[in-house]
Design an enzyme around this catalytic site. Structure first.
Site: not given
Ligand SMILES: *[C@@H]1O[C@H](CO)[C@@H](O)[C@H](O)[C@H]1NC(C)=O
Ligand SMILES: *[C@@H]1O[C@H](CO)[C@@H](O)[C@H](O)[C@H]1NC(C)=O
Ligand SMILES: *[C@@H]1O[C@H](CO)[C@@H](O)[C@H](O)[C@H]1NC(C)=O
Ligand SMILES: *[C@@H]1O[C@H](CO)[C@@H](O)[C@H](O)[C@H]1NC(C)=O
Ligand SMILES: *[C@@H]1O[C@H](CO)[C@@H](O)[C@H](O)[C@H]1NC(C)=O
Length: 313
Positions: A289, A241
């Site tokens: 990330h 995400y």
């Protein structure tokens, strides 16, 4: 007709005509500028590359009447292993909107307005940058996570209109700062509800504050559907995400007409740290990330002149 009567008729005509003309003038202006903005350049100006990513129908923030698509909920609940059901989510959101405003506090776009924003990351490249006044000069100043200003005003400014956080990165805010919650699980929605009222008693993967100082009237919650959209459309599903920094930037591209970006990326020696810490190591670590993908994208936005990027050096 006596002279008083004539004067009255004359006055009525003049006002009537000016009202009519004003109507035409407004219509003309609206046609001329359509729904863009009053900046020198507007983000929504026709640019096919940029418009491939921007979808203005995806709303960044939840409101009391948002109905989150079940597909977005199912995507979102995997981020941190949520086990709760959609109805548990809905109930928690209902409770949340009993204490925070049902609609996010947003300045709508207008052809008469130029909404300028500073998005301030926490990179060590802000050290010694003297960007403070330039940051504070923007209408909206978005900071994130444990970003602080006290003691660093010359480099990072002292104004914060929006502060993005999740429970594990939560901190007390000034009364005029919007708390922007970046939720990853149902408990995060409960946390903001409780931490602003009676106190939160749950536990997470790291300690979270039981109470937080912030203005309840200024709370905004990023929509799980928006997080999914950023992941899928802007990052082409790279990583699990988006980082808070990248979310903040896309959020700004949705709510501002001009976006100035500070405090992202490494310092001039390629070292990564926060501006308030002594540098510990040279490693770039972005966890779940897609760090370099995000950074490359930010540089592309700079190249295409969609953002103004300040590297600190
Ligand atoms: C924009 O988002 C809406 C709502 O999620 C979706 O229905 C629509 O297909 C999207 N448009 C594009 C061009 O992707
Ligand atoms: C939610 O409320 C806003 C304004 O308050 C309105 O524009 C919007 O259409 C509403 N959405 C739904 C799904 O009811
Ligand atoms: C914040 O900065 C402005 C302008 O630079 C200054 O006038 C003000 O006193 C500062 N406030 C604080 C609390 O540092
Ligand atoms: C904070 O701001 C609100 C308005 O949003 C106001 O009602 C309240 O009194 C303020 N609180 C403090 C402590 O200044
Ligand atoms: C950056 O990292 C290099 C190598 O680790 C080190 O020599 C240098 O002093 C660091 N720069 C700063 C500003 O700390």
């Amino acid at each position: 007709m006596n002279s008083k009567g004539k004067a009255l008729v004359f006055l009525l005509c003049v006002t009537g005509v000016s009202v009519l003309l004003r109507g035409y003038a407004l219509k003309y202006c609206d046609l001329k500028y359509q729904s863009i903005c009053a900046c020198k350049r507007c983000l929504s100006e026709d640019d096919q590359w940029f418009m491939k990513f921007v979808n203005k129908s995806v709303k960044p923030f939840l409101s009391a009447n948002t109905s989150l698509p079940e597909s977005a909920f199912n995507w979102w609940k995997r981020l941190q292993g949520e086990r709760g059901s959609y109805s548990a989510y809905s109930k928690t959101v209902e409770g949340l909107f009993e204490i925070v405003p049902p609609k996010p506090d947003l300045v709508e776009p207008s052809s008469y307005r130029c909404r300028t924003c500073a998005v301030v990351g926490n990179s060590g490249n802000l050290k010694g940058s003297r960007y403070g006044p330039l940051i504070d000069f923007q209408d909206v100043v978005i900071r994130m996570n444990t970003g602080r200003t006290k003691g660093y005003e010359a480099d990072v400014g002292n104004k914060t209109t929006h502060h993005i956080m999740y429970p594990e990165s939560g901190m007390d805010l000034e009364n005029n700062t919007h708390l922007v919650l970046f939720p990853f699980k149902i408990q995060d929605l409960l946390w903001v509800t409780k931490a602003l009222t009676t106190g939160f008693t749950g536990t997470s993967y790291m300690p979270v504050k039981s109470k937080i100082k912030a203005n309840k009237q200024l709370v905004m919650v990023i929509s799980p559907a928006f997080i999914k959209y950023v992941h899928e459309t802007w990052l082409q599903k790279k990583g699990r995400y988006p980082s808070t920094g990248f979310m903040a930037l896309v959020m700004a591209l949705h709510i501002c007409d001009e976006v100035h970006v500070f405090g992202y990326g490494a310092d001039k020696d390629g070292n990564w740290s926060h501006y308030w810490e002594k540098l510990k190591n040279k490693m770039l670590r972005t966890g779940v990330h897609p760090g370099s993908q995000e950074y490359d994208f930010i540089l592309q936005l700079k190249e295409k002149q969609k953002i103004q990027f300040y590297s600190g050096w």
